[in-house]
Design a protein around this motif. Structure first.
Motif, PDB file in Angstrom:
ATOM      1  N   ASN A 259       0.790  -1.229   0.000  1.00 43.23           N
ATOM      2  CA  ASN A 259       0.000   0.000   0.000  1.00 43.23           C
ATOM      3  C   ASN A 259       0.823   1.282   0.000  1.00 43.23           C
ATOM      4  O   ASN A 259       0.289   2.366   0.203  1.00 43.23           O
ATOM      5  N   ARG A 260       2.143   1.156  -0.241  1.00 42.64           N
ATOM      6  CA  ARG A 260       2.995   2.343  -0.280  1.00 42.64           C
ATOM      7  C   ARG A 260       3.847   2.351  -1.540  1.00 42.64           C
ATOM      8  O   ARG A 260       4.451   1.339  -1.896  1.00 42.64           O
ATOM      9  N   LYS A 290      -2.969   8.913  -2.449  1.00 41.48           N
ATOM     10  CA  LYS A 290      -2.768  10.102  -1.625  1.00 41.48           C
ATOM     11  C   LYS A 290      -1.264  10.336  -1.456  1.00 41.48           C
ATOM     12  O   LYS A 290      -0.528   9.410  -1.111  1.00 41.48           O
ATOM     13  N   THR A 292       1.060  11.365   0.782  1.00 40.22           N
ATOM     14  CA  THR A 292       0.973  11.542   2.234  1.00 40.22           C
ATOM     15  C   THR A 292       2.192  12.181   2.864  1.00 40.22           C
ATOM     16  O   THR A 292       2.117  12.688   3.996  1.00 40.22           O
ATOM     17  N   THR A 300       5.959  10.123  -0.802  1.00 43.80           N
ATOM     18  CA  THR A 300       5.316   8.893  -0.354  1.00 43.80           C
ATOM     19  C   THR A 300       3.855   8.904  -0.748  1.00 43.80           C
ATOM     20  O   THR A 300       3.122   9.851  -0.438  1.00 43.80           O
ATOM     21  N   ASP A 302       0.208   6.833  -0.545  1.00 38.89           N
ATOM     22  CA  ASP A 302      -0.640   5.798   0.014  1.00 38.89           C
ATOM     23  C   ASP A 302      -1.549   5.331  -1.114  1.00 38.89           C
ATOM     24  O   ASP A 302      -2.387   6.082  -1.613  1.00 38.89           O
ATOM     25  N   SER A 304      -3.444   2.494  -0.986  1.00 43.75           N
ATOM     26  CA  SER A 304      -4.333   1.450  -0.465  1.00 43.75           C
ATOM     27  C   SER A 304      -5.718   1.494  -1.083  1.00 43.75           C
ATOM     28  O   SER A 304      -6.395   0.462  -1.194  1.00 43.75           O
TER      29      SER A 304
END
Length: 354
Positions: A259-260, A290, A292, A300, A302, A304
């Motif tokens: 998820n990253r 996103k 983040t 970074t 996200d 997910s």
């Protein structure tokens, strides 16, 4: 031809068709409202676009720093408004040199600022135009009342080498009603004092589509971000993502977890400005992702919530929260049309922080 996806990253892309549409829409809106448009070049810092803005009907350009003014003057732009207090002998000398070769006016919000200008500019046959800057709710620079504006205007008028140009303000976003009322009160105060008010200049992209209300009291509007638009302007209701002309091109360089995702665009490419938003940008290809976090060279994501997740090597475009500082982070921008590279331009006024 070169497709934008072939460019090395991180890089700035400017969609020419979107930028042109934004320029035309704003100029048409100003013409309809009956207010002069004087675009702020701090957003793009490019003579290329400054010239285009004037070609479409702008009465001149706005600059925020002497360095920007010098670059634009060198490029042939000859009607400039410098919306910053010029303080100190070195800067006053440079302002005088500009005044000798182009039409340039500036602002002041204190007797100290006016005194410095009056000492440097002494020729009554070629006076420097000076606006009184007014704080109509932004809480930054500016005199605090219409009465203070009248008093400072008197000081400008009393200086042989200065000419009172009018009032200038940069309203707080969404406070255009309050700004208009402040300026209306000021206009009444000047009328009562028997002082002519040559012009009133206001601005701000978040409220650009309320130029008709601004025109009830102001004579000139100074938008900047409107040429590119960005995520903050979308949040403010001034644009949609389809209007956003500037994107930062980045590459997914790591997928440490499911998820990253990590990209090669950090705070030195996307700016850390949040402007009240959550996250640092809108990912065009993965809108559910996103942004983040930002470190200097890493971003970074996200991912997910993404049904299809980015892979290492994928090239993505990000609409930043605030496009103006992004321009100042890159030496070059890439003009594209229909996804193809048209031209790469050096950001001429980039880094001119003085």
């Amino acid at each position: 031809m070169t497709h934008f996806s072939e460019l090395d990253t991180p890089a700035v892309l400017i969609d020419l068709d979107r930028a042109e549409a934004n320029l035309r829409k704003a100029q048409d809106g100003a013409d309809k409202a009956g207010i002069a448009l004087r675009p702020h070049i701090k957003t793009h810092k490019l003579p290329y676009f400054a010239r285009r803005q004037v070609e479409l009907g702008a009465v001149g350009i706005t600059v925020q720093k002497l360095g920007e003014a010098e670059v634009m003057a060198d490029a042939g732009l000859n009607d400039l408004l410098l919306t910053f207090n010029i303080i100190g002998a070195a800067k006053l000398k440079r302002l005088k040199a500009l005044h000798e070769r182009v039409t340039i006016r500036t602002v002041a919000d204190s007797a100290d600022c006016v005194a410095g200008l009056a000492t440097t500019f002494t020729d009554p046959d070629h006076p420097l135009g000076v606006f009184v800057e007014c704080d109509t709710g932004m809480g930054r620079c500016g005199v605090q009342s219409p009465e203070a504006a009248v008093a400072l205007a008197r000081a400008i008028i009393a200086a042989p080498g200065l000419a009172f140009a009018g009032l200038m303000t940069y309203p707080a976003a969404g406070k255009y009603h309050e700004a208009a009322q402040w300026l209306t009160n000021a206009r009444s105060a000047f009328s009562a004092a028997g002082i002519d008010l040559p012009a009133i200049t206001t601005g701000g992209t978040p409220d650009i589509w309320h130029m008709d209300e601004a025109a009830r009291v102001a004579t000139e509007y100074r938008p900047g971000t409107y040429i590119y638009m960005d995520r903050s302007q979308v949040a403010a209701g001034a644009a949609s993502f389809d209007d956003c002309a500037l994107t930062v091109l980045a590459t997914v360089v790591s997928r440490p977890t499911e998820n990253r995702a990590i990209i090669d665009a950090g705070s030195k490419a996307l700016t850390s400005d949040l402007l009240g938003l959550i996250g640092h940008g809108h990912v065009v290809e993965f809108p559910d992702a996103k942004v983040t976090g930002l470190s200097e060279e890493h971003g970074t994501l996200d991912v997910s919530a993404c049904a299809t997740k980015p892979r290492i090597g994928d090239v993505i475009r990000i609409i930043p929260n605030h496009c103006c500082p992004v321009t100042n982070l890159f030496d070059r921008v890439n003009l594209i049309r229909d996804g193809e590279l048209v031209e790469t331009l050096t950001v001429a006024a980039r880094g001119r922080v003085d």
